[in-house]
Design an enzyme around this catalytic site. Structure first.
Site, PDB file in Angstrom:
ATOM      1  N   ASP A  17       0.841  -1.206   0.000  1.00 37.73           N
ATOM      2  CA  ASP A  17       0.000   0.000   0.000  1.00 37.73           C
ATOM      3  C   ASP A  17       0.871   1.250   0.000  1.00 37.73           C
ATOM      4  OD1 ASP A  17      -2.339   1.372  -0.191  1.00 37.73           O
ATOM      5  OD2 ASP A  17      -2.964   1.078   1.889  1.00 37.73           O
ATOM      6  N   GLY A  18       0.347   2.293  -0.616  1.00 33.99           N
ATOM      7  CA  GLY A  18       1.024   3.577  -0.650  1.00 33.99           C
ATOM      8  C   GLY A  18       0.112   4.649  -0.105  1.00 33.99           C
ATOM      9  N   GLU A  56       2.330   3.648  -4.389  1.00 35.73           N
ATOM     10  CA  GLU A  56       1.679   2.335  -4.613  1.00 35.73           C
ATOM     11  C   GLU A  56       2.628   1.410  -5.382  1.00 35.73           C
ATOM     12  OE1 GLU A  56      -1.134   1.436  -3.345  1.00 35.73           O
ATOM     13  OE2 GLU A  56      -2.457   3.181  -3.149  1.00 35.73           O
ATOM     14  N   ASP A  78      -4.799  -2.224  -3.102  1.00 35.00           N
ATOM     15  CA  ASP A  78      -6.090  -1.577  -3.338  1.00 35.00           C
ATOM     16  C   ASP A  78      -5.981  -0.504  -4.435  1.00 35.00           C
ATOM     17  OD1 ASP A  78      -4.940   0.623  -2.079  1.00 35.00           O
ATOM     18  OD2 ASP A  78      -5.983   0.288  -0.185  1.00 35.00           O
ATOM     19  N   HIS A 119      -9.794  -0.462   2.947  1.00 30.23           N
ATOM     20  CA  HIS A 119     -10.627  -0.214   4.135  1.00 30.23           C
ATOM     21  C   HIS A 119     -11.871  -1.082   4.154  1.00 30.23           C
ATOM     22  CE1 HIS A 119      -7.897   3.104   4.454  1.00 30.23           C
ATOM     23  NE2 HIS A 119      -8.274   3.499   3.256  1.00 30.23           N
ATOM     24  N   ASP A 129      -1.743  -0.228   5.096  1.00 24.95           N
ATOM     25  CA  ASP A 129      -2.247   1.144   4.988  1.00 24.95           C
ATOM     26  C   ASP A 129      -1.758   2.009   6.148  1.00 24.95           C
ATOM     27  OD1 ASP A 129      -4.198   3.266   4.045  1.00 24.95           O
ATOM     28  OD2 ASP A 129      -5.013   2.855   6.031  1.00 24.95           O
TER      29      ASP A 129
END
Ligand SMILES: [Zn+2]
Length: 223
Positions: A17-18, A56, A78, A119, A129
């Site tokens: 995740d970024g 990302e 995501d 999320h 995240d």
């Protein structure tokens, strides 16, 4: 060979995740890596001036990089930008430097890219995240690039003075001039003596061919 090889017991999972505070702005990335035995490690880093998409991509690149070559990997993100570019061949208008790196790392392994909704309660996606946000905050606060990867494992102890051969006289003269924490080592690539900076634990000098050998070796990969 049977088709549709499913992710099995020998599969690594990467939750990448970024995060970016502003676009551009200070950003962070994180990758939670789950080994086939279930043990997990998180690596992360940040950049004081970047974009969300670059973070990302960096999360995916760095997450893959620590997994052994040839391994089967499921990479979950995501980011539609990341996953659809890799799976559907979306056009690459920007960030060509990072796509090149990602293609290289993906090509070294059997990687399946999977999109997960952000999320949505997946605990490992949440963990990535949160770590990416924390890493972005660090980059914003310090104004510096940072990287927290896996410990580098030395394959061989530093050479003793007797092993320097033709560099011997130079090394003898150089030793008293070294700064705190510096040491003289024998490069594992070219065999010449070089000065390792304080905290440097690798066994290769900075010459490009030696750095290529260093980066091809598995010493920074997940244990
Ligand atoms: Zn060298």
């Amino acid at each position: 060979m049977s088709g549709g090889a499913a992710a099995g017991a020998q599969t690594y999972y990467v939750y990448a995740d970024g995060s970016c505070l502003g676009n551009p702005g200070p950003g962070g990335w994180a990758a939670v890596i789950v080994k086939p035995d279930g043990a997990s490690r998180t690596i992360y880093g940040g950049d004081p001036s970047t974009t969300n998409n670059r973070m990302e991509l960096t999360a995916a690149i760095e997450g893959l990089r620590v997994i052994p070559a040839g391994a089967r990997v499921v990479l979950r993100s995501d980011s539609q930008y990341l996953v659809k570019t890799m799976t559907l061949g979306w056009k690459r208008n920007m960030n060509s430097d990072l796509w090149l790196k990602l293609d290289h790392e993906a090509g070294e392994r059997k990687v399946r890219f999977e999109w997960v909704e952000g999320h949505a309660g997946d605990p490992l996606n949440e963990q990535a995240d949160q770590q990416a946000r924390a890493a972005a905050a660090i980059a914003g606060k310090t104004g510096r690039l940072h990287y927290h990867g896996l410990p580098i494992v030395d394959e061989e102890p530093p050479a003793s003075a007797a092993e320097f051969g033709e560099d011997d006289a130079t090394v003898r003269e150089l030793r008293p001039l070294l700064g705190a924490g510096e040491s003289v080592r024998k490069c594992g690539g070219c065999g010449r003596a070089f000065v390792a900076a304080a905290g440097h634990s690798g066994r290769y000098c900075q010459l490009a061919p030696c750095q290529l050998k260093a980066r091809r070796s598995a010493r920074q990969r997940i244990k």
